[in-house]
Motif scaffolding. Structure first.
Motif, PDB file in Angstrom:
ATOM      1  N   SER A  34      -5.408  -8.582  -7.341  1.00  0.00           N
ATOM      2  CA  SER A  34      -5.370  -7.846  -8.595  1.00  0.00           C
ATOM      3  C   SER A  34      -6.798  -7.452  -8.948  1.00  0.00           C
ATOM      4  O   SER A  34      -7.736  -8.218  -8.729  1.00  0.00           O
ATOM      5  CB  SER A  34      -4.750  -8.692  -9.706  1.00  0.00           C
ATOM      6  N   MET A 122       1.974   1.003 -13.744  1.00  0.00           N
ATOM      7  CA  MET A 122       2.713  -0.169 -13.252  1.00  0.00           C
ATOM      8  C   MET A 122       2.218  -1.447 -13.919  1.00  0.00           C
ATOM      9  O   MET A 122       2.984  -2.383 -14.136  1.00  0.00           O
ATOM     10  CB  MET A 122       2.592  -0.289 -11.726  1.00  0.00           C
ATOM     11  N   ASP A 123       0.920  -1.488 -14.245  1.00  0.00           N
ATOM     12  CA  ASP A 123       0.396  -2.657 -14.968  1.00  0.00           C
ATOM     13  C   ASP A 123       1.077  -2.782 -16.326  1.00  0.00           C
ATOM     14  O   ASP A 123       1.450  -3.872 -16.762  1.00  0.00           O
ATOM     15  CB  ASP A 123      -1.119  -2.529 -15.187  1.00  0.00           C
ATOM     16  N   LEU A 126       4.617  -3.999 -15.890  1.00  0.00           N
ATOM     17  CA  LEU A 126       4.619  -5.425 -15.564  1.00  0.00           C
ATOM     18  C   LEU A 126       4.324  -6.275 -16.798  1.00  0.00           C
ATOM     19  O   LEU A 126       5.005  -7.269 -17.066  1.00  0.00           O
ATOM     20  CB  LEU A 126       3.585  -5.708 -14.474  1.00  0.00           C
ATOM     21  N   LEU A 130       6.862  -8.994 -18.346  1.00  0.00           N
ATOM     22  CA  LEU A 130       6.454 -10.405 -18.482  1.00  0.00           C
ATOM     23  C   LEU A 130       6.519 -10.853 -19.939  1.00  0.00           C
ATOM     24  O   LEU A 130       6.936 -11.975 -20.242  1.00  0.00           O
ATOM     25  CB  LEU A 130       5.041 -10.601 -17.923  1.00  0.00           C
ATOM     26  N   VAL A 189      11.227  -9.273 -12.512  1.00  0.00           N
ATOM     27  CA  VAL A 189       9.847  -9.654 -12.164  1.00  0.00           C
ATOM     28  C   VAL A 189       9.709  -9.766 -10.645  1.00  0.00           C
ATOM     29  O   VAL A 189       8.736  -9.288 -10.055  1.00  0.00           O
ATOM     30  CB  VAL A 189       9.473 -10.988 -12.846  1.00  0.00           C
ATOM     31  N   LEU A 192       9.531  -6.372  -9.172  1.00  0.00           N
ATOM     32  CA  LEU A 192       8.250  -5.688  -9.390  1.00  0.00           C
ATOM     33  C   LEU A 192       7.129  -6.250  -8.523  1.00  0.00           C
ATOM     34  O   LEU A 192       6.083  -5.626  -8.370  1.00  0.00           O
ATOM     35  CB  LEU A 192       7.836  -5.821 -10.860  1.00  0.00           C
ATOM     36  N   PHE A 193       7.374  -7.434  -7.980  1.00  0.00           N
ATOM     37  CA  PHE A 193       6.330  -8.158  -7.260  1.00  0.00           C
ATOM     38  C   PHE A 193       5.545  -7.285  -6.267  1.00  0.00           C
ATOM     39  O   PHE A 193       4.321  -7.183  -6.352  1.00  0.00           O
ATOM     40  CB  PHE A 193       6.963  -9.380  -6.593  1.00  0.00           C
ATOM     41  N   THR A 196       3.311  -4.125  -7.827  1.00  0.00           N
ATOM     42  CA  THR A 196       2.328  -4.314  -8.893  1.00  0.00           C
ATOM     43  C   THR A 196       1.239  -5.296  -8.463  1.00  0.00           C
ATOM     44  O   THR A 196       1.275  -5.817  -7.343  1.00  0.00           O
ATOM     45  CB  THR A 196       3.008  -4.908 -10.155  1.00  0.00           C
ATOM     46  N   ARG A 197       0.346  -5.589  -9.392  1.00  0.00           N
ATOM     47  CA  ARG A 197      -0.725  -6.546  -9.112  1.00  0.00           C
ATOM     48  C   ARG A 197      -0.204  -7.987  -9.008  1.00  0.00           C
ATOM     49  O   ARG A 197      -0.968  -8.911  -8.735  1.00  0.00           O
ATOM     50  CB  ARG A 197      -1.795  -6.480 -10.189  1.00  0.00           C
ATOM     51  N   LEU A 198       1.118  -8.152  -9.212  1.00  0.00           N
ATOM     52  CA  LEU A 198       1.703  -9.491  -9.112  1.00  0.00           C
ATOM     53  C   LEU A 198       1.528 -10.082  -7.715  1.00  0.00           C
ATOM     54  O   LEU A 198       1.624 -11.289  -7.536  1.00  0.00           O
ATOM     55  CB  LEU A 198       3.190  -9.400  -9.460  1.00  0.00           C
TER      56      LEU A 198
END
Ligand code: FES
Length: 403
Positions: A34, A122-123, A126, A130, A189, A192-193, A196-198
């Motif tokens: 990230s 996308m951030d 996310l 969350l 979640v 999205l993993f 995204t930055r996840l």
């Protein structure tokens, strides 16, 4: 609709997470992290990031351990004092996370925020998902108390049914809508993993724990404010053109990741599609409970029996339980042990001839119908028969499956 959200959607989310995650790892490995915004703004980041990361990590552990070891969790939660302490700790951690995520969002809101400038769409998605996840979790803890107990008899069997590829959502479809939303957004979640930055969850710098010390030296006098003239322009290293061998290896890794993603998608997808098309049925097995003469008329006793499709590594978790009541010399009735509200195990009160649920005070008459409290419907019953003097119960992989 519920079949889609509780059976198809979790598999879709997992397949995409594994497939796209592997693809991204092998094809764009340097994005597997990230972007840090610490250099842009540190003060708010510290409060938001510390509370968010510590809080969410502990909460995740608290969700995963009971899922992996449900019997051990039952033993731990069987003590009222421990239950209250754990529930309060979970609630406090939930508030800690809510504080963290609010700070992380708030630091991006001002128009002149530097963190906002590096926040991608996308951030934002996310962060909002969350935030919904932790807020709904706190809501569940506040409004449906003793979640750590009913989680064991609702979400845990459902999650294991997904793992065993015998998807069965019967333990969660009756839950209140906001609990269902919390469960589904958990899989959002996961979905999205890889997008995204996840993904930075898998880029945790664990080697920091054992690598040699690193000395970081300021390039300017830290007491002086940063100005356009005093700030040093960072040195930019231009990547060199990859050698032909590197390209071959990269192509090979990309293909391997596509292959691995396709194989995992097939392993998970084919059985679930077969289930959705009705080609795959959950097994049902008659299990003996004991000699009919050993049960007294008018009494309800707790009986335990083996799940209909135990796995070799299930251990004691393959055993489940029910309340068996003898109505007459020939007639038996077996009730699922789980309350129809949120699935806590009910208890039989012989002096009152009632079943009582300790979680939210649900009460059932001896025939299983609701006497009072929040349970929406009567206790679920199992088919029972007597064969050659032995009482038998028709079991399925989950305590209240397809009955
Ligand atoms: S789980 Fe709520 S009353 Fe039983």
């Amino acid at each position: 609709m519920q079949t889609f959200f509780f059976i198809a959607f979790p598999y879709i989310a997992l397949i995409l997470a594994i497939g796209v995650g592997l693809y991204r790892y092998f094809s764009h490995r340097f994005t597997y992290s990230s972007l840090s915004s610490q250099l842009l703004e540190n003060r708010h980041l510290f409060w938001g990031s510390v509370s968010w990361h510590y809080g969410i990590t502990l909460i995740l552990v608290a969700h995963i351990l009971p899922w992996l070891f449900p019997r051990a969790a039952e033993v731990v939660l069987g003590d009222n004092a421990r239950l209250v302490v754990l529930e309060l700790t979970g609630l406090a951690l939930g508030f800690y996370c809510v504080f963290g995520i609010i700070v992380l969002i708030a630091r991006r809101l001002p128009n002149d925020s530097r963190a906002r400038a590096v926040t991608s769409p996308m951030d934002w998605i996310l962060l909002l998902v969350l935030a919904f996840q932790v807020l709904s979790g706190v809501g569940v803890a506040l409004f449906e108390r003793w979640g750590s107990v009913w989680y064991l008899s609702t979400a845990v069997p459902w999650l294991w049914s997904l793992v065993w590829l015998h998807p069965d959502a019967s333990t969660v479809t009756g839950l209140p809508v906001f609990i269902q939303a919390h469960l589904i957004s958990g899989f959002v979640v996961i979905l999205l993993f890889p997008f995204t930055r996840l993904v930075h969850v898998f880029a945790i710098p664990i080697e920091y724990l054992w690598r040699p010390y690193q000395v970081v030296i300021w390039n300017r006098d830290p007491r002086q404010p940063v100005s356009s003239t005093s700030a040093k322009v960072p040195t930019v290293f231009m990547p060199t053109r990859p050698a032909p061998n590197d390209l071959d290896r990269r192509r090979l890794l990309v293909r391997l990741s596509i292959l691995a993603g396709s194989v995992s998608a097939a392993i998970v997808g084919i059985p679930s599609i077969a289930f959705l098309l009705g080609l795959r049925k959950a097994p049902e097995v008659w299990r003996g409970l004991g000699a009919a003469d050993s049960f007294q008329i008018g009494q309800a006793v707790e009986v335990s029996f083996l799940d209909s499709s135990p796995l070799p590594w299930s251990g004691v978790t393959a055993r489940t339980a029910a309340w068996l009541r003898r109505e007459s010399p020939e007639q038996f009735i077996a009730f699922a042990i789980n309350c129809t509200h949120l699935g806590c195990p009910v208890r039989w009160l012989p002096n009152a001839d009632l079943f009582m649920c300790p979680c939210h005070g649900g009460v059932f008459y001896k025939d299983g119908t609701v006497a009072s409290g929040p349970p929406p419907k009567a206790l679920v019953t199992y088919p029972v028969r007597v064969r050659e003097g032995v009482v038998e119960i028709l079991t399925s992989p989950l305590p209240i499956t397809s009955i």
